[in-house]
Design a protein around this motif. Structure first.
Motif, short mmCIF file in Angstrom:
data_model
loop_
_atom_site.label_atom_id
_atom_site.label_comp_id
_atom_site.label_asym_id
_atom_site.label_seq_id
_atom_site.Cartn_x
_atom_site.Cartn_y
_atom_site.Cartn_z
N VAL A 1 -36.49 1.32 -1.44
CA VAL A 1 -35.54 1.57 -2.52
C VAL A 1 -34.15 1.25 -2.02
O VAL A 1 -33.75 1.72 -0.95
N VAL B 1 -35.21 3.70 2.41
CA VAL B 1 -33.99 3.51 1.63
C VAL B 1 -33.11 2.46 2.34
O VAL B 1 -32.98 2.48 3.56
N VAL B 2 -32.60 1.55 1.53
CA VAL B 2 -31.80 0.44 2.06
C VAL B 2 -30.38 0.56 1.50
O VAL B 2 -30.20 0.70 0.28
N ASP B 3 -29.41 0.51 2.39
CA ASP B 3 -28.01 0.62 1.96
C ASP B 3 -27.60 -0.66 1.23
O ASP B 3 -27.81 -1.77 1.73
N SER B 4 -27.02 -0.50 0.05
CA SER B 4 -26.69 -1.66 -0.76
C SER B 4 -25.55 -2.48 -0.15
O SER B 4 -25.40 -3.66 -0.46
N LYS C 1 -21.74 3.07 -11.91
CA LYS C 1 -20.44 3.63 -11.56
C LYS C 1 -19.34 2.59 -11.78
O LYS C 1 -18.20 2.92 -12.16
N VAL D 1 -30.43 1.85 -2.26
CA VAL D 1 -29.56 2.91 -2.77
C VAL D 1 -28.12 2.51 -2.55
O VAL D 1 -27.82 1.58 -1.79
N PHE E 1 -24.53 1.14 -8.86
CA PHE E 1 -25.68 2.03 -9.11
C PHE E 1 -25.35 3.07 -10.16
O PHE E 1 -24.19 3.40 -10.39
N SER F 1 -21.87 -0.53 -3.84
CA SER F 1 -22.40 0.83 -4.09
C SER F 1 -22.02 1.31 -5.47
O SER F 1 -22.66 2.22 -6.01
N LEU G 1 -36.60 10.37 -5.98
CA LEU G 1 -37.44 9.78 -4.94
C LEU G 1 -38.47 10.80 -4.50
O LEU G 1 -38.19 12.00 -4.45
N GLU H 1 -27.50 9.78 -7.78
CA GLU H 1 -27.03 10.15 -6.45
C GLU H 1 -26.98 11.67 -6.29
O GLU H 1 -27.13 12.19 -5.18
N PRO I 1 -31.54 12.57 -6.64
CA PRO I 1 -32.32 11.34 -6.42
C PRO I 1 -33.76 11.50 -6.92
O PRO I 1 -34.38 12.53 -6.69
N LEU J 1 -16.40 6.64 -2.90
CA LEU J 1 -16.08 7.01 -1.51
C LEU J 1 -17.24 6.79 -0.54
O LEU J 1 -17.21 7.31 0.57
N LEU J 2 -18.25 6.06 -1.00
CA LEU J 2 -19.41 5.85 -0.12
C LEU J 2 -19.14 4.63 0.76
O LEU J 2 -19.61 3.52 0.50
N PHE J 3 -18.33 4.86 1.77
CA PHE J 3 -17.96 3.77 2.67
C PHE J 3 -18.44 4.10 4.06
O PHE J 3 -18.47 5.26 4.46
#
Lengths: 642, 293
Positions: free
Chosen positions: A31, B226-229, B99, A33, B94, B91, B220, B215, B218, B185-187
């Motif tokens: 997935v 999980v893969v960071d976009s 967002k 995210v 999503f 990010s 899941l 978020e 989730p 702020l997802l940095f």
């Protein structure tokens, strides 16, 4: 533990493969995210899980591993060796003789013995087969070998005291049979008060050491006063009052004073107090006008532990006139005893005359210490003849003869205290094989009975001179029995011991009755009062359920009969601890007197008899594998995770 | 270009105005009270008359009483420059609605309010490639251009350059303005550095922290990779109730940390969920939080 086909265990090699798959498999769901930042923080917060932790928490993996293990065990034929007791047979014998009703223990001896038997039963190995016997005047099987404990407990609980004396002969016979065929019983457990004596010769029948016998004794020092004999004798010529004789024994270690009451029917005739010192015996007599075959009852009311022997019954019998010849050098006691028997005409002669010519006129001839020269032309009683008789050779003499064992079932010894058979000298006898041994002495038979030329004979291998013998209350009873036996009066026996059958010959009249009515029905009213109807087939009535003491009324073919059933067994009434148990215990294998000991002995025995037994789990494994498969499938599809 | 708002919605926005906490120092006369004295009707102070002063500002009443010429000073009213900084990182793609869309619509609405208030607005979106922005807009004439800018889905580069973007805005902006930052702020980098740069220019920094429902909760289960976009980082997680509890605790901690930081530096912080209707955000949440009135 083992495996029938261990090669199949190689399938366990699948386990590392499954683990590796779970550890290194790409996650089934990838997935994307927005950021893994929060997941990373969550993982850090939750604590990084080790590989093992992940494995443990992964139920799916655990189930798959378990499934492989179960399948591997199933295929390889997993089994365990269980050491079990091979199925063994145990015999339990419970004494239900009259003395087991004694209340010296609470509530009574039989109840305590039954409780001990149940306790013993529960201590036996689970797969044991148990047979139950009841022991009184006979030893009777109550339950064949079974593994069903409930049925055994039920059979034990149903046991009741029989008002019968212990017949140790039947007990020893059973044990001898069990000892000969050890497959029948691994051990025997006997629950008894030990109130019997065992003849050494009988114990010889059992190979010592071959049959373990566990004995639980109940009861102890007890008090008992008993009526051990009651007879009524009609006047010789049918006129005047009858004489009622009774013997009362105090078997206690204490002095006893109590009332004695005589009843004629239900009417009290006389009551008096008597006093007995410890172990004293007293004879009491009464004069009473009674009708033929009327019942007479005697009651005593001592403070003791056994009630059964406190009441006795007798029947006034009618006799026809019989002729008896007594040839004696002067035995007044014997003459008097014979004279006291109703309906008997006694002629007395001195020895030395030729009596052969007159034998034919007598129903019985007594040869008292007189050489016997003639053949048996009539029923003959021979007492201490110098040369014996045709069927009994005298081969020697010895000093001080006493009866070591007496066949109490023989009619001669009915109600006779065998301890009285004592004499200064005794003969060493060599009887013919057909002769019945009634009493044994140190050197062989003392009293013999038999039949020759259609006439009965009885031989006494000792003189009737001992004061303790001829002066005993049992002596006239013995003489009476002797006359009854010789005259074949068994048809008219009205005094029975518990368990003795009532025998009524019906003859041609009943046959006619049978022919007319199609059947003959006898009505029997035991002391309990509940009349029973018994269908009679053949030309006689035989009724054996006479374990209740008292008067039995029998009505058959228009005739009325009365029978008196009494315990009259001094052995049974002597309820103090006896040596019967000691004799069995020392003669066979061992003795234990407490249930705890018995349990221990059974456990020790069990250790020797452990056998290895393979226990397979095929069905369990198959069910488990199926169950795991279902759970695994369900988990896989529903994604249940810890 | 996407249709961001309806005309009815714009009419509603006309009633709102941006709340500025302190006096501003603008470039043009506007409707905001300035730190400078000027020509508004709001009296500020007196000073002694100097030759050359405009005689119209002499307070003759005072002269009559105290025989002294005093000049009335009035507070000047200027416009402000509002810098709208919208996160355009991957990010932000999503959520339902995403967002990014939510941020663009919110930024467009706020920009409209700013322009309606006579202030100048500098709108920009940023990603790792830097800032994309329009020249300062002023007046409702600029609304179409504003809508075009936010109606366009600017493609995102792989990574976010939040601190770089903030530094650039701080460097290029005039001091004492207002900076509205809309971001998740997802940095991977520490976002506080960039915010500090903005604060150092005496800007009023309004941080609008927007999060998607997915978020917060989730959806899941089980073993998930999980893969960071943005960074393509991978985390293998076995999602269960326990891990979800830890995730939500981490989220609360993350948001709380941002809020505490903003309060410490005099910034405004508000957290919005993209699933919340924009109307409710503007007319209720931001009003309640003191952004708008």
């Amino acid at each position: 533990m083992g495996f029938l086909w261990p090669l199949y265990l190689m399938s366990l090699a699948l386990i590392p493969i499954i683990i590796a798959y779970h550890v290194f498999q790409p996650k089934s769901t990838e997935v994307i995210v927005s950021s893994v930042l929060l997941w990373q923080k969550a993982l850090t917060s939750a604590g990084r899980r080790s590989v093992w932790d992940r494995l443990v928490r992964n139920l799916l993996l655990l189930i798959q591993i378990l499934l492989v293990v179960v399948c591997a065990f199933l295929l390889s034929g997993f089994f365990i060796n269980r050491f079990v007791l091979k199925p063994e047979r145990y015999v339990m014998i419970i004494d239900t003789s009259a003395s087991m009703a004694a209340t010296d223990v609470d509530p009574d001896r039989l109840s305590v013995a039954k409780a001990a038997a149940v306790s013993y039963l529960r201590s036996l190995p689970a797969n044991s087969e148990i047979a139950l016997f009841e022991f009184n005047s006979m030893t009777v099987s109550r339950l064949d070998y079974t593994t069903d404990r409930r049925s055994v407990e039920k059979a034990i609980s149903e046991l009741q005291v029989k008002n019968a004396a212990s017949n140790s002969g039947s007990l020893v016979s059973l044990m001898a049979a069990l000892a000969q065929d050890r497959s029948q019983a691994e051990s025997v457990a006997l629950f008894t008060d030990g109130n019997f004596s065992v003849q050494d010769d009988w114990l010889g029948l059992i190979d010592p050491g071959s049959l373990p016998v566990d004995i639980v004794t109940v009861g102890g020092e007890a008090r008992n006063v008993a009526i051990t004999a009651l007879e009524i004798r009609r006047p010789p010529h049918g006129e005047g009052p009858s004489q009622v004789f009774a013997i009362i024994d105090n078997f206690s270690d204490e002095r006893s004073v109590f009332p004695v009451s005589l009843f004629y029917g239900s009417q009290l005739v006389e009551s008096r107090f008597i006093e007995l010192e410890p172990h004293e015996r007293k004879a009491v007599s009464y004069s009473l006008q009674v009708a033929p075959y009327a019942p007479v009852r005697l009651e005593i009311a001592p403070s003791d532990d056994l009630d059964l022997d406190n009441t006795a019954y007798t029947i006034a019998r009618e006799h026809g006139s019989r002729n008896v010849l007594l040839i004696t050098p002067g035995n007044i006691n014997l003459y008097a005893a014979l004279r006291s028997i109703p309906g008997l005409k006694v002629d007395a002669r001195l020895p030395g005359q030729d009596h052969s010519a007159i034998h034919y006129g007598y129903d019985i001839v007594f040869y008292d210490e007189t050489p016997f020269r003639s053949g048996l032309v009539t029923n003959t009683v021979v007492i201490n003849a110098p040369h014996g008789i045709a069927d009994v050779s005298v081969i020697g003499e010895y000093e001080y003869a006493e009866a070591i064992h007496v066949d109490k079932s023989h009619p001669l010894m009915r109600y006779v205290d065998e301890r009285i058979i004592v004499a200064q000298t005794g003969q060493v006898l060599d009887p013919s094989p057909d002769a019945e041994v009634v009493a044994w002495g140190r050197y062989g038979p003392l009293v013999l009975a038999g039949t020759a030329y259609r006439n009965k004979y009885v031989y006494f291998g000792f003189p009737f001179t001992s004061r303790s013998f001829v002066g005993s209350p049992s002596f006239p009873i013995l003489v009476y029995n002797l006359v009854s036996y010789m005259l074949g009066s068994s048809d008219d026996v009205r005094q029975l011991s518990p368990g003795d059958p009532i025998y009524v010959p019906l003859g041609s009249q009943s046959s006619e009755s049978t022919a007319v009515a199609g059947r003959t029905v006898a009505r029997i009213t035991p002391p309990t009062g509940d009349t029973r109807e018994v269908e009679v087939s053949g030309d006689f009535l035989l009724y054996a359920d006479t374990y209740e003491t008292g008067i039995y009324w029998v009505s058959v073919s228009g005739q009325e009969y009365t029978y008196a059933v009494n315990l009259f067994d001094s052995e049974e009434s002597r309820i103090n601890r006896r040596d019967g148990v000691d004799a069995i215990g020392s003669g066979i294998v061992r003795r234990s007197s407490r249930v705890d000991d018995m349990t221990a002995s059974v456990s020790a025995l069990a250790e020797e008899l452990l056998v290895s037994q393979r226990v397979h789990f095929r069905a369990a494994f198959m069910i488990l594998a199926l169950l795991l498969l279902v759970v695994e499938w369900s988990l896989y599809h529903r994604r249940w995770h810890l | 270009m996407e249709e961001l708002f309806s005309s009815d919605f714009f009419r509603g926005l006309d009633r709102l105005s941006l709340v500025v906490k302190r006096d501003v120092s603008g470039r043009f006369r506007g409707e905001r009270r300035s730190v400078k004295h000027g020509s508004s009707v709001e009296f500020a102070d007196y000073r002694d008359y100097s030759p050359g002063d405009d005689m119209r500002y002499v307070d003759w009443n005072v002269y009559a009483r105290v025989d002294k010429l005093l000049i009335k000073l009035f507070r000047d009213e200027e416009d402000i420059e509002v810098y709208m900084v919208v996160d355009n990182s991957p990010s932000m793609r999503f959520g339902e609605p995403s967002k990014h869309l939510f941020a663009r619509r919110l930024a467009a609405a706020l920009s409209y309010i700013i322009l309606s208030g006579g202030d100048r607005c500098v709108v920009s979106v940023f990603d790792s490639g830097g800032l994309k922005r329009l020249p300062a807009l002023r007046g409702k004439r600029a609304v179409p251009e504003l809508m075009r800018f936010f109606g366009t889905d600017h493609p995102s580069s792989a990574e976010t350059g939040f601190n770089a973007a903030c530094t650039a805005v701080a460097a290029e902006s005039r001091p004492s303005g207002v900076v509205v930052v809309i971001s998740d702020l997802l940095f991977a980098e520490d976002y506080r550095i960039g915010l500090k740069h903005l604060a150092s220019q005496r800007h009023d920094v309004y941080l609008i922290h927007c999060l998607a429902e997915s978020e917060i909760n989730p959806d899941l289960k089980g073993d998930v990779r999980v893969v960071d976009s943005e960074t393509s980082e991978i985390r293998d997680v076995s999602v269960g109730p326990r891990l979800l509890r830890h995730y939500q605790a981490a989220l609360e901690e993350f948001c709380g940390e941002a809020e505490r930081f903003c309060h410490a530096y005099g910034m405004k912080y508000t957290r919005l969920v993209t699933a919340t209707p924009l109307k409710e955000v503007l007319f209720r949440s931001l009003v309640a939080d003191g952004y708008l009135r």
